[in-house]
Design an enzyme around this catalytic site. Structure first.
Site, short mmCIF file in Angstrom:
data_model
loop_
_atom_site.label_atom_id
_atom_site.label_comp_id
_atom_site.label_asym_id
_atom_site.label_seq_id
_atom_site.Cartn_x
_atom_site.Cartn_y
_atom_site.Cartn_z
CG ASN A 107 -1.71 -0.15 15.85
OD1 ASN A 107 -2.28 0.91 16.04
ND2 ASN A 107 -0.92 -0.34 14.82
CE LYS A 142 1.91 6.40 12.35
NZ LYS A 142 2.30 5.74 11.10
CB SER A 166 -0.89 0.02 1.24
OG SER A 166 -1.65 -1.15 1.31
CG LEU A 167 3.92 3.90 2.83
CD1 LEU A 167 2.83 4.94 3.07
CD2 LEU A 167 4.77 3.74 4.08
#
Ligand SMILES: NC(=O)C1=CN([C@@H]2O[C@H](COP(=O)(O)OP(=O)(O)OC[C@H]3O[C@@H](n4cnc5c(N)ncnc54)[C@H](OP(=O)(O)O)[C@@H]3O)[C@@H](O)[C@H]2O)C=CC1
Ligand SMILES: CC(C)(CO)C(=O)C(=O)O
Length: 298
Positions: free
Chosen positions: A187, A179, A9-10
C-alpha cells in the site's frame, strides 16, 4: 436484525448479500439519513445488477449482530455512540484492515463479545450509489475478547448465509498479521509512487526498501510471537499478492487520489509504534509512514 456500522464499500457488500429483511444500517449519530432506506445498485461478482433499498436501524434493541465496516481511524469513535445503547450480549465484528484499531476497541469494551474479521473480499464504489463486488476471496472471523468465544460459531453461520466463504479462526491475530504484512509491503509504495500494485515490483524505490522493510517486520513478528517467518518469505508473500493484483489501485492509493485520510497509522504506523514499544528500530516503516502522511490531506 444484523446491523452494519459504516455504509461504505465493504458494509454495502455484506448488506447486499445477507438475507434481505434482516439487515439494517446504523446511521451516523449526528446526521439525519433523510430517507427511511439507503438505496444503491449492487453489481455482483458475476456482473449482474440489482437495486437495493436497505432500512436504517430503528432500535438498537433489535440487533442480534453488529458488523463494523468503518475505516480503522473512525472505528473507536463510531462505536462510542452505539455501545452504550446496544445490548451487551450482541456480538460485534470488526472488519478493519491493519492493526491497532481492533485492540483499541477490545480494550475499551472488554466485557462485550468483540470479534475481528480478516477478509480478502474486494468491494469498491465507483459512484456514490453503485457498489461493485470486485474480487471474491475468503473471510476469517475470530474472538478478541473472552465473551466472544461462545458466539463465534453462530456469527460464522450468520455471515455464511451470504454465500461467501467464511471460516471460524480461533487465532485471529496471526491472520490479521498476514494481511498487515501484505498491506505494509504494497500500500505505501503504491501511494507514494502513484501506481497500480504490480508496477511497484520493478521500481527502484521499492527494490531498495523491500528487504530492509521485511527485516523489520520479521523482527517484530518474532518478538510478538507471531510465527517466525523469514524476511525472504515475507517478501515473497508481498510480491505474489502484488503480481496477482497487478492492475488494482490499492486502498491507500485510492484514499490519496480521493483526498481521504489513509489507514497508514494502522499499517506501517502501527509497526513503528510496536517497534517503539519493543525497542526494535523501524526506520523503513517510519519513512513510508512519513512519506504517505505528506501526501494525505489530514
Ligand atoms: N473495500 C474492501 O474491499 C475492503 C475493505 N477492508 C477494510 O474495511 C474497512 C472499510 O473499508 P471500505 O468499506 O472500503 O471504506 P469506506 O470508506 O468505503 O467505508 C467506510 C464507511 O464508514 C462510514 N463512517 C465513518 N465514520 C462513521 C461513523 N462515525 N458512523 C457511521 N459511519 C461512519 C463512512 O461514511 P462516509 O462515506 O460518510 O465518510 C463510510 O461510508 C477499512 O478498514 C478497509 O481497510 C478490508 C478488506 C476489503
Ligand atoms: C491486497 C491489497 C493491496 C489489494 O489492493 C489491499 O488489501 C488493499 O488495497 O488495501
Amino acid at each position: 436484525m444484523i446491523g452494519i456500522l459504516g455504509a461504505g464499500s465493504l458494509g454495502r457488500l455484506w448488506a447486499a448479500l445477507l438475507p434481505q429483511g434482516q439487515v439494517a444500517f446504523l446511521p451516523r449519530p449526528d446526521a439525519d439519513p433523510g430517507a427511511a432506506t439507503l438505496s444503491y445498485t449492487f453489481e455482483s461478482i458475476r456482473g449482474s445488477h440489482r437495486t437495493l433499498a436497505l432500512p436504517w436501524l430503528q432500535s438498537p434493541d433489535d440487533l442480534s449482530l453488529l458488523l463494523v465496516t468503518t475505516k480503522a481511524g473512525d472505528t473507536l469513535n463510531a462505536l462510542q455512540h452505539w455501545l452504550a445503547r446496544i445490548p451487551a450480549s450482541v456480538p460485534i465484528v470488526l472488519f478493519q484492515n491493519g492493526l491497532g484499531s481492533q485492540q483499541a476497541v477490545a480494550n475499551a469494551w472488554p466485557e462485550h463479545p468483540i470479534l475481528a474479521a480478516s477478509t480478502t473480499e474486494g468491494a469498491n464504489r465507483p459512484e456514490p450509489n453503485r457498489v461493485v463486488h470486485a474480487g471474491t476471496g475468503e473471510t476469517w472471523v475470530g474472538p478478541l475478547t473472552p465473551a466472544a468465544r461462545p458466539k463465534l460459531a453462530g456469527v460464522v453461520s450468520q455471515l455464511a448465509t451470504t454465500g461467501l466463504v467464511v471460516h471460524a479462526e480461533d487465532q485471529i491475530l496471526p491472520r490479521l498479521w498476514q494481511k498487515l504484512v501484505v498491506n505494509a509491503g504494497i500500500n505505501p509504495f503504491t501511494a507514494i509512487l502513484d501506481c497500480p500494485n504490480g508496477d511497484i515490483l520493478a521500481n527502484d524505490f521499492f527494490l531498495s526498501h523491500i528487504n530492509p522493510l521485511c527485516n523489520e517486520i520479521a523482527g517484530l513478528m518474532a518478538a510478538e510471537g507471531i510465527g517466525n517467518p523469514t524476511p525472504e518469505e515475507l517478501r515473497q508473500r508481498i510480491e505474489t499478492v502484488a503480481r496477482n493484483t497487478a492492475r488494482n489501485t490499492s486502498s491507500m492509493r485510492g484514499d490519496i487520489l480521493n483526498g481521504r485520510r489513509t489507514e497508514i497509522d494502522f499499517i506501517n504506523g502501527y509497526l513503528v509504534q510496536l517497534g517503539e514499544r519493543l525497542d526494535i528500530p523501524t526506520p523503513v516503516n517510519q519513512l513510508l509512514t512519513d512519506r504517505v502522511k505528506q501526501l494525505s490531506p489530514h
